[in-house]
Design a protein around this motif. Structure first.
Motif, PDB file in Angstrom:
ATOM      1  N   THR A   1       0.848  -1.190   0.000  1.00  0.00           N
ATOM      2  CA  THR A   1       0.000   0.000   0.000  1.00  0.00           C
ATOM      3  C   THR A   1       0.881   1.237   0.000  1.00  0.00           C
ATOM      4  O   THR A   1       2.051   1.185   0.378  1.00  0.00           O
ATOM      5  CB  THR A   1      -0.929   0.046   1.232  1.00  0.00           C
ATOM      6  N   GLY A   2       0.316   2.374  -0.405  1.00  0.00           N
ATOM      7  CA  GLY A   2       1.080   3.621  -0.419  1.00  0.00           C
ATOM      8  C   GLY A   2       0.282   4.740  -1.042  1.00  0.00           C
ATOM      9  O   GLY A   2      -0.914   4.605  -1.326  1.00  0.00           O
ATOM     10  N   ARG A   3       0.972   5.841  -1.275  1.00  0.00           N
ATOM     11  CA  ARG A   3       0.300   7.001  -1.852  1.00  0.00           C
ATOM     12  C   ARG A   3       0.004   6.753  -3.319  1.00  0.00           C
ATOM     13  O   ARG A   3       0.816   6.187  -4.046  1.00  0.00           O
ATOM     14  CB  ARG A   3       1.172   8.244  -1.688  1.00  0.00           C
ATOM     15  N   GLY A   4      -1.182   7.202  -3.760  1.00  0.00           N
ATOM     16  CA  GLY A   4      -1.586   6.999  -5.140  1.00  0.00           C
ATOM     17  C   GLY A   4      -1.145   8.101  -6.069  1.00  0.00           C
ATOM     18  O   GLY A   4      -0.441   7.858  -7.052  1.00  0.00           O
ATOM     19  N   THR A   5      -1.525   9.341  -5.756  1.00  0.00           N
ATOM     20  CA  THR A   5      -1.143  10.483  -6.585  1.00  0.00           C
ATOM     21  C   THR A   5      -0.830  11.663  -5.681  1.00  0.00           C
ATOM     22  O   THR A   5      -1.196  11.685  -4.503  1.00  0.00           O
ATOM     23  CB  THR A   5      -2.275  10.907  -7.552  1.00  0.00           C
ATOM     24  N   SER A   6      -0.193  12.674  -6.249  1.00  0.00           N
ATOM     25  CA  SER A   6       0.149  13.860  -5.463  1.00  0.00           C
ATOM     26  C   SER A   6      -1.074  14.708  -5.155  1.00  0.00           C
ATOM     27  O   SER A   6      -0.991  15.646  -4.358  1.00  0.00           O
ATOM     28  CB  SER A   6       1.189  14.706  -6.213  1.00  0.00           C
ATOM     29  N   SER A   7      -2.208  14.405  -5.754  1.00  0.00           N
ATOM     30  CA  SER A   7      -3.423  15.188  -5.510  1.00  0.00           C
ATOM     31  C   SER A   7      -4.305  14.586  -4.428  1.00  0.00           C
ATOM     32  O   SER A   7      -5.317  15.171  -4.066  1.00  0.00           O
ATOM     33  CB  SER A   7      -4.231  15.326  -6.803  1.00  0.00           C
ATOM     34  N   GLN A   8      -3.938  13.411  -3.911  1.00  0.00           N
ATOM     35  CA  GLN A   8      -4.679  12.816  -2.803  1.00  0.00           C
ATOM     36  C   GLN A   8      -3.942  13.081  -1.503  1.00  0.00           C
ATOM     37  O   GLN A   8      -2.729  13.243  -1.474  1.00  0.00           O
ATOM     38  CB  GLN A   8      -4.824  11.307  -3.004  1.00  0.00           C
ATOM     39  N   TRP A   9      -4.710  13.073  -0.412  1.00  0.00           N
ATOM     40  CA  TRP A   9      -4.092  13.263   0.903  1.00  0.00           C
ATOM     41  C   TRP A   9      -4.782  12.359   1.908  1.00  0.00           C
ATOM     42  O   TRP A   9      -5.978  12.492   2.180  1.00  0.00           O
ATOM     43  CB  TRP A   9      -4.190  14.721   1.345  1.00  0.00           C
ATOM     44  N   HIS A  10      -4.053  11.423   2.427  1.00  0.00           N
ATOM     45  CA  HIS A  10      -4.489  10.547   3.508  1.00  0.00           C
ATOM     46  C   HIS A  10      -5.891   9.990   3.263  1.00  0.00           C
ATOM     47  O   HIS A  10      -6.118   9.273   2.303  1.00  0.00           O
ATOM     48  CB  HIS A  10      -4.376  11.290   4.835  1.00  0.00           C
ATOM     49  N   THR A  11      -6.873  10.315   4.112  1.00  0.00           N
ATOM     50  CA  THR A  11      -8.200   9.724   3.964  1.00  0.00           C
ATOM     51  C   THR A  11      -9.117  10.587   3.099  1.00  0.00           C
ATOM     52  O   THR A  11     -10.333  10.401   3.119  1.00  0.00           O
ATOM     53  CB  THR A  11      -8.856   9.491   5.339  1.00  0.00           C
ATOM     54  N   GLN A  12      -8.550  11.509   2.349  1.00  0.00           N
ATOM     55  CA  GLN A  12      -9.274  12.382   1.422  1.00  0.00           C
ATOM     56  C   GLN A  12     -10.280  13.296   2.124  1.00  0.00           C
ATOM     57  O   GLN A  12     -11.177  13.841   1.485  1.00  0.00           O
ATOM     58  CB  GLN A  12      -9.993  11.572   0.340  1.00  0.00           C
ATOM     59  N   THR A  13     -10.130  13.476   3.434  1.00  0.00           N
ATOM     60  CA  THR A  13     -11.051  14.331   4.176  1.00  0.00           C
ATOM     61  C   THR A  13     -11.098  15.732   3.580  1.00  0.00           C
ATOM     62  O   THR A  13     -12.159  16.344   3.500  1.00  0.00           O
ATOM     63  CB  THR A  13     -10.628  14.409   5.657  1.00  0.00           C
ATOM     64  N   ARG A  14      -9.939  16.230   3.140  1.00  0.00           N
ATOM     65  CA  ARG A  14      -9.908  17.564   2.531  1.00  0.00           C
ATOM     66  C   ARG A  14      -9.811  17.509   1.008  1.00  0.00           C
ATOM     67  O   ARG A  14     -10.579  18.160   0.311  1.00  0.00           O
ATOM     68  CB  ARG A  14      -8.739  18.372   3.102  1.00  0.00           C
TER      69      ARG A  14
END
Length: 736
Positions: free
Chosen positions: A630-643
């Motif tokens: 598992t890991g980061r998908g893209t630079s436009s996502q952040w953690h649980t996508q809350t923001r």
């Protein structure tokens, strides 16, 4: 409703929503009379309604500064700050959209009890009455808190002081346990203090950069741009099972077998010792090297190459590259190392390599941990969880006496040992020891490992409080009491980035409705709780910053030379340490640690630490034949996508549905077509995702981005014994 922008209008708004209560003391009345001090106020002091200000970004640990334009006292747009020594005029997609996510429809605007709106007085009473009732019945330590790396240093200070010295609970931790605990413990044990040595200039001054378990092209794109600014024609090595975006543009990719990184690092050390490629001057400032040399005899490349998925020649070549005495070599790691059941010893294997080759304390060198969240470093120093405030030690009587004196709190209120770590809090809830939980600015019902465990333990809690910007998070939906908090851009304070740089964040918007800054919420709770008069010394974040300075005095993180926020803004941030004695001259823009070879251990020497690798907690088998990464998908996502999930632009930059990267050969063997829906199952759960043919993963391995809410249903709850950090990066699954 129309949001007023004048001070009188704001005061009237607060009074409208928060009627004074019989239990409200004069201090809370003062808070209500002057809301601008606590997150409901005006534009920053000294600024006209139509002007510009700056603020450090509130996403990742890079710590970029943004220039924000105000109109009518409210932020209207932003651009990267051109002259800041961190981002040099650059910003990633998340930074550009930092303001947009503040205006989403699901922003929390009122306290909620069981999902229904209430007023602040009722919320404050409910918090205090319920938690105090639990403590009266089950003891002080039957209540715990879990915080974050997303709030300011000043928020951390007030929260930790109230929870530990006011509420009297021993157990509190942060979600930085999920990302940075490994590095914290590794540095503490090896160097005597949690002190990453580097500065971002080292990206540009290295001859060889080794990224291990790190994908900065995606996770830290501005740091990656600093690498691209390197004019020394550097060799870039990526050690990662997956051919990540960073690996694809590197000079060399080392596709090691998952969780063989510790074996690989010991093998490199074996070769370096065997060939005498060591730095005697550096070794003179260490201890334990002779024992380490004896330990390494079992790690010849002939023995270890098959375990690492490499050839002997590849290991020998890599060992020569990272020990070239004429080259500056820097090592960089993130979650691929940290999120491991043996991450501390892996990080220390990197530290050992730097110590034995002299790649520390010099430009372009260092064992360099890249932090995750915007203020994870602030959490590490000032959250009052695993460390006593200011990086002090709960077990040290002198430290307890110092904190008692500085804060004006009775010394017997200060515990003499750390409380439970995050996973231990979860287990204590499960066995009925902890009955009440306060969660601040984090979303464990999405992010916690083996996620269904959190849903299970929630049913065992008598009372759950969630304090957040958004009432829609998976965890907020579980809350008995929800407290609406201001977010980045709606309050003042400081963050500390990965290179130890203090930067200022500024309030440039008003929080919606009745939402208050975390700082003000804690003040109001403390006033209602009673017995917390000592907290009234710090009515504003700027006042609390002075307390942080006093707490840091004499510590490796001493910042007594920073007078105030304005100094930080004028200097382009300041890396700690910066003691008062240094204030005679402006701080250098870039400063690294250990240049004189002095460490923070009692002997002033760095320590070689090592252990043999541990068996896998969950190896693959016939029923579960794939390794899940598992890991980061893209630079436009952040953690649980809350923001990031609130931004229309950012949502367009990554797939809406969860996807699985699988090697084409594996997919065809299983009869799986590209973009077909598949089921991924572990021993804990099964989920569905779209299969994506990806030759960037090795056969027998699959990859899921961590941002989607279902992914952590699969992960296996194993933990590093030294740091208690969860091992997110390896579990056994099947795909059908």
């Amino acid at each position: 409703m129309t949001i007023p922008t004048t001070h009188k209008g704001l005061t009237d708004l607060v009074r409208q929503h928060t009627q004074l209560h019989a239990r409200t003391g004069p201090y809370t009345e003062e808070l209500l009379r002057h809301p601008g001090k606590f997150g409901l106020g005006q534009v920053p002091a000294g600024l006209a309604p139509d002007s510009t200000t700056t603020s450090v970004c509130g996403y990742c640990s890079t710590g970029c500064r943004l220039k924000i334009s105000l109109k009518g006292g409210q932020a209207v747009n932003l651009t990267p700050s051109a002259n800041y020594p961190v981002n040099l005029g650059m910003a990633c997609p998340k930074g550009w959209e930092a303001l947009a996510v503040l205006d989403s429809d699901d922003r929390a605007s009122a306290p909620l009890i069981n999902g229904k709106p209430t007023d602040w007085n009722t919320a404050l009473d409910t918090f205090c009455d319920r938690f105090q009732a639990i403590q009266n019945k089950h003891g002080k330590d039957s209540v715990a808190f879990i915080s974050t790396g997303q709030i300011t240093c000043e928020d951390f200070f007030l929260l930790g002081s109230f929870a530990k010295f006011g509420m009297g609970t021993k157990h509190g931790d942060g979600n930085t346990r999920q990302c940075m605990a490994t590095s914290v413990v590794a540095y503490k044990q090896s160097f005597g203090f949690d002190a990453p040595p580097y500065t971002y200039a080292d990206f540009e001054e290295s001859d060889v950069l080794v990224f291990i378990g790190a994908n900065p092209a995606i996770a830290h794109p501005i740091m990656w741009q600093r690498v691209m600014n390197n004019t020394r024609d550097p060799k870039i090595v990526v050690i990662d099972p997956r051919r990540t975006e960073t690996a694809q543009v590197a000079t060399r990719h080392v596709p090691l077998t998952p969780k063989s990184d510790l074996i690989l690092l010991y093998t490199l050390a074996h070769c370096i010792v065997r060939d005498g490629r060591i730095d005697e001057e550096s070794l003179a400032r260490t201890e334990g090297f002779e024992d380490f040399c004896d330990f390494l005899k079992d790690y010849s490349p002939e023995k270890t190459a098959p375990k690492c998925g490499q050839t002997v020649a590849e290991l020998e070549s890599l060992a020569r590259l990272v020990s070239d005495p004429g080259k500056r070599v820097s090592w960089w790691w993130t979650m691929g190392v940290n999120q491991s059941y043996e991450g501390v010893r892996t990080a220390q294997a990197i530290i050992n390599l730097c110590l034995m080759t002299g790649n520390i304390g010099k430009p372009g060198t260092g064992p360099n941990s890249i932090t995750g969240q915007c203020n994870a470093m602030g959490s590490r120093l000032f959250s009052n969880t695993t460390n006593l405030l200011g990086g002090h030690d709960f077990a040290n009587p002198e430290h307890r006496a110092k904190v008692s004196r500085l804060l004006g709190v009775e010394e017997d209120r200060i515990q003499d040992s750390p409380g439970y770590a995050y996973d231990q809090i979860i287990e204590a809830i499960d066995r009925g020891e902890i009955k009440g939980l306060w969660i601040i600015a984090t979303n464990p019902n999405h992010s916690w490992i083996a996620q269904k465990k959190f849903a299970h333990i929630r049913e065992k809690l008598d009372f759950l409080v969630v304090q957040d910007m958004y009432q829609s998070t998976e965890t907020a939906q579980m809350a008995d009491l929800f407290l609406p908090a201001a977010g980045w851009g709606e309050k003042d304070g400081t963050f500390i980035n990965s290179e130890r740089r203090f930067g200022v964040i500024r309030q440039v918007k008003q929080a919606p409705g009745q939402a208050l800054s975390d700082f003000r919420i804690v003040h109001a709770l403390a006033d209602r709780w009673g017995g917390c008069e000592f907290l009234k010394q710090w009515p504003t974040p700027a006042d609390a910053f002075q307390a942080l300075k006093a707490l840091s005095e004499g510590q490796p993180c001493d910042i007594t030379g920073i007078p105030d926020y304005q100094f930080l803004e004028e200097q382009g941030g300041v890396q700690w340490p910066f003691p008062a004695a240094a204030n005679a001259a402006p701080p250098a823009k870039e400063r690294r640690l250990y240049e004189e070879g002095n460490y923070y251990t009692p002997s002033r020497k760095a320590k070689f630490l090592f252990d043999h690798p541990s068996p896998l907690a969950e190896p693959t088998c016939e029923d579960f034949p794939f390794i899940l990464l598992t890991g980061r998908g893209t630079s436009s996502q952040w953690h649980t996508q809350t923001r990031t999930g609130k931004s229309k632009i950012l949502r367009k930059l990554y797939p809406e549905e969860c996807y699985l990267e699988i090697h084409p050969d594996d997919a065809r063997r299983l009869g799986i077509a590209d973009r077909q829906t598949v089921t991924i199952a572990s021993r804990r759960a099964s989920i569905t995702a779209l299969a994506y043919y990806a030759p960037t993963v090795q056969p027998g391995q699959v990859f899921l981005p961590m941002h989607y809410p279902e992914v952590n249903q699969l992960t296996h709850a194993s933990f590093d014994p030294h740091s208690r950090q969860p091992s997110y990066k390896y579990c056994a699954v099947k795909v059908s």
